[in-house]
Write an enzyme that holds these catalytic residues in place. Sequence first.
Site, PDB file in Angstrom:
ATOM      1  N   LYS A  63       0.845  -1.205   0.000  1.00 13.86           N
ATOM      2  CA  LYS A  63       0.000   0.000   0.000  1.00 13.86           C
ATOM      3  C   LYS A  63       0.877   1.251   0.000  1.00 13.86           C
ATOM      4  CE  LYS A  63      -3.356   2.253   2.979  1.00 13.86           C
ATOM      5  NZ  LYS A  63      -4.181   2.136   4.180  1.00 13.86           N
TER       6      LYS A  63
ATOM      7  N   GLU B 216      10.943  -4.729   3.941  1.00 10.74           N
ATOM      8  CA  GLU B 216      11.019  -6.143   3.536  1.00 10.74           C
ATOM      9  C   GLU B 216      10.596  -6.309   2.082  1.00 10.74           C
ATOM     10  OE1 GLU B 216       9.597  -4.953   6.274  1.00 10.74           O
ATOM     11  OE2 GLU B 216       9.609  -6.395   7.925  1.00 10.74           O
TER      12      GLU B 216
ATOM     13  N   GLY C 282      -4.475  -2.017   5.487  1.00 10.73           N
ATOM     14  CA  GLY C 282      -3.733  -3.157   4.929  1.00 10.73           C
ATOM     15  C   GLY C 282      -4.373  -4.489   5.269  1.00 10.73           C
ATOM     16  N   ARG C 283      -4.761  -4.686   6.533  1.00  6.30           N
ATOM     17  CA  ARG C 283      -5.303  -5.997   6.936  1.00  6.30           C
ATOM     18  C   ARG C 283      -6.752  -6.189   6.510  1.00  6.30           C
ATOM     19  NH1 ARG C 283      -3.814  -2.747  10.926  1.00  6.30           N
ATOM     20  NH2 ARG C 283      -5.308  -1.942  12.435  1.00  6.30           N
TER      21      ARG C 283
ATOM     22  N   GLU D 206      -3.553  -6.896  15.304  1.00  7.62           N
ATOM     23  CA  GLU D 206      -3.072  -5.578  14.859  1.00  7.62           C
ATOM     24  C   GLU D 206      -4.189  -4.538  15.032  1.00  7.62           C
ATOM     25  OE1 GLU D 206      -1.688  -4.650  10.731  1.00  7.62           O
ATOM     26  OE2 GLU D 206       0.320  -4.701  11.571  1.00  7.62           O
TER      27      GLU D 206
ATOM     28  N   HIS E   9      -3.166 -33.502  18.238  1.00  8.88           N
ATOM     29  CA  HIS E   9      -1.993 -34.295  18.621  1.00  8.88           C
ATOM     30  C   HIS E   9      -0.866 -33.384  19.083  1.00  8.88           C
ATOM     31  CE1 HIS E   9      -3.859 -37.963  17.138  1.00  8.88           C
ATOM     32  NE2 HIS E   9      -4.438 -37.132  16.295  1.00  8.88           N
TER      33      HIS E   9
ATOM     34  N   LYS F  36      10.543  -0.713  13.355  1.00 11.64           N
ATOM     35  CA  LYS F  36      11.038  -0.301  12.029  1.00 11.64           C
ATOM     36  C   LYS F  36      12.080   0.804  12.181  1.00 11.64           C
ATOM     37  CE  LYS F  36       6.572  -1.054   9.707  1.00 11.64           C
ATOM     38  NZ  LYS F  36       5.473  -0.421   8.979  1.00 11.64           N
TER      39      LYS F  36
HETATM   40  O1  F6P Z   1       3.937  -3.083   9.576  1.00 10.91           O
HETATM   41  C1  F6P Z   1       2.585  -3.303   9.582  1.00 10.91           C
HETATM   42  C2  F6P Z   1       1.954  -3.003   8.285  1.00 10.91           C
HETATM   43  O2  F6P Z   1       1.829  -1.624   8.152  1.00 10.91           O
HETATM   44  C3  F6P Z   1       0.618  -3.687   8.121  1.00 10.91           C
HETATM   45  O3  F6P Z   1      -0.418  -3.022   8.705  1.00 10.91           O
HETATM   46  C4  F6P Z   1       0.522  -3.789   6.648  1.00 10.91           C
HETATM   47  O4  F6P Z   1      -0.431  -4.734   6.294  1.00 10.91           O
HETATM   48  C5  F6P Z   1       1.931  -4.203   6.301  1.00 10.91           C
HETATM   49  O5  F6P Z   1       2.728  -3.461   7.189  1.00 10.91           O
HETATM   50  C6  F6P Z   1       2.359  -3.958   4.885  1.00 10.91           C
HETATM   51  O6  F6P Z   1       2.287  -2.618   4.518  1.00 10.91           O
HETATM   52  P1  F6P Z   1       2.404  -2.170   3.021  1.00 10.91           P
HETATM   53  O7  F6P Z   1       1.258  -2.762   2.273  1.00 10.91           O
HETATM   54  O8  F6P Z   1       2.340  -0.672   3.028  1.00 10.91           O
HETATM   55  O9  F6P Z   1       3.710  -2.672   2.476  1.00 10.91           O
END
Ligand code: F6P
Length: 542
Positions: free
Chosen positions: A201, A207, A262-263, A348, A379, A507
Amino acid sequence: MNTLTQSPVWQALTKQRQQLEHMSIAGLFEQDPQRAEKYTLSAAGITLDFSKHHINDPTVSLLTQLAQSRGVPAAINAMFSGEKLNNTENRQVLHVALRGDCKHLPEQRAVVRSALQKMADFVNQIHSGHWRGATGERITDVVNIGIGGSDLGPKMVCRALTPYQAPTLSTHFVSNVDGADLSETLKHLNPANTLFVVASKTFTTAETLTNARSAQAWLNGNLNDAGATAQHFVAVTSAIDTACEFGIRRDNIFPMWDWVGGRYSLWSAIGLPIALACGMMNFERLLAGAARMDQHFSDTAPERNLPVIMALLGVWYSNFWGAQSHAILPYDHYLGEFTKYIQQLDMESNGKRVNRRGDVVEHSTGPVIWGEVGTNGQHSFHQLLHQGSHRVPVDFIVSLASHHPLADHHSQLFANCLSQSRALMLGKSFEQAQAEFEQMGFNADVARTLAPHKMMPGNRPSSTLLFEKLSPDTLGALIALYEHKVFVQSVIWDINAFDQWGVELGKQLCNEIHPALTGASASPFDGSTNALVARYQAHHHT
Ligand code: F6P
């Protein structure tokens, strides 16, 4: 205004808990033969049996009064009307506009319709083979690069809808900055046939950008073509210019908006891997299933409203019975990623300790969400569920019919699911345990000594969620059910479910520690961190 915990309804619920503490759930069934029928609700293809809980009619009535007194119906209305519920980021919360009519939100619906059309055209081009890679070959593999909400949703749905997938296209998901994730994925892929979807987003997530850059280097290097990105990379983002700077063609960028968290975003173009894997029609069925649950949620009184009831049960256990966690146990192999997805959604969203005005709350908020598919969990950690010292309410999730032809397997799976909720409720008495040891040939003294180890207290609560078959529509409804449950809890607890400031500090610190590891800056941290940095440097720079 009273604080939540001083309100009359809260006080009445505290007394209710004291009364119910000495009544077993099994005993409540004996008192009321209509209990199962009374505490079962259905909507959008999902049935919720919530009869195996520490509740009776006064409890349900008080809990729904709690929902009313905390303004849940008004909050639902506010969300569907596009009010800025995300007060700390001054944003609307409109994932429901991604999948419903929302006639009063014409602006959002127009951009959503155009994004869906762009997705449909793209899916069609890939499936028909009109879209070719840089060397003229068809795309056979799609790698989604994203993390959190830009990974968990599409990954969970792609796995859940495996029976609906086109055999000609495989989807892969890379999220971790641990290079093992990307390199293990790429090992099996041919760059000429691979399409990368960079899902972010913000297009700032470290990452995702690290993985995307490495994927780009792998592609360009292997195809010996610096311009291959144009045919092999698309993006889903609200930061279109930043994605262009990365080298992705503007035409190949699918939009996102700040009014979708995002979620809560798998319903947007973040769901592109789903549409590619299962076809646009199935993606739209997923949206339609969620829209049916939305309608139920917005139009139904609290006492008949599935998400509201599930939310209230969660509040009941978190705030009145001291439960600190909640297990989600799908008896469905295809739902293998479901609990992990709900973990982000819930933790979250409601893992917060201050209310919407920033005051520290005096009650517990969102629980730890955990779980695994049945029967595997039986199990493993079910031991703790049955005999451990923690109180863990459980959601069992199961379908009436399977997608595979092995009928005997499904009846066994279903029987296991029902057995677990029944075992949690009934437990095993000391006398039963002793008698079982005596039947095994132990004398009465030994049997009595061993019996405490085998006895199970029972009286442990669970819900069962049931549907006919795991289809796109059902899955959409199931996900929306949990989304709304989490929202209702946030309203009751008066917290903002739509920000996630708690993930920021890590971060920021990573941005300071990473240069210290590589020797680009000093290491002015605490003693422990400095020593660990020094060990890393000693290993890598000697
Ligand atoms: O670090 C948490 C977060 O902001 C989540 O809420 C989000 O889903 C994820 O990182 C990824 O964010 P982006 O879509 O901006 O890469």
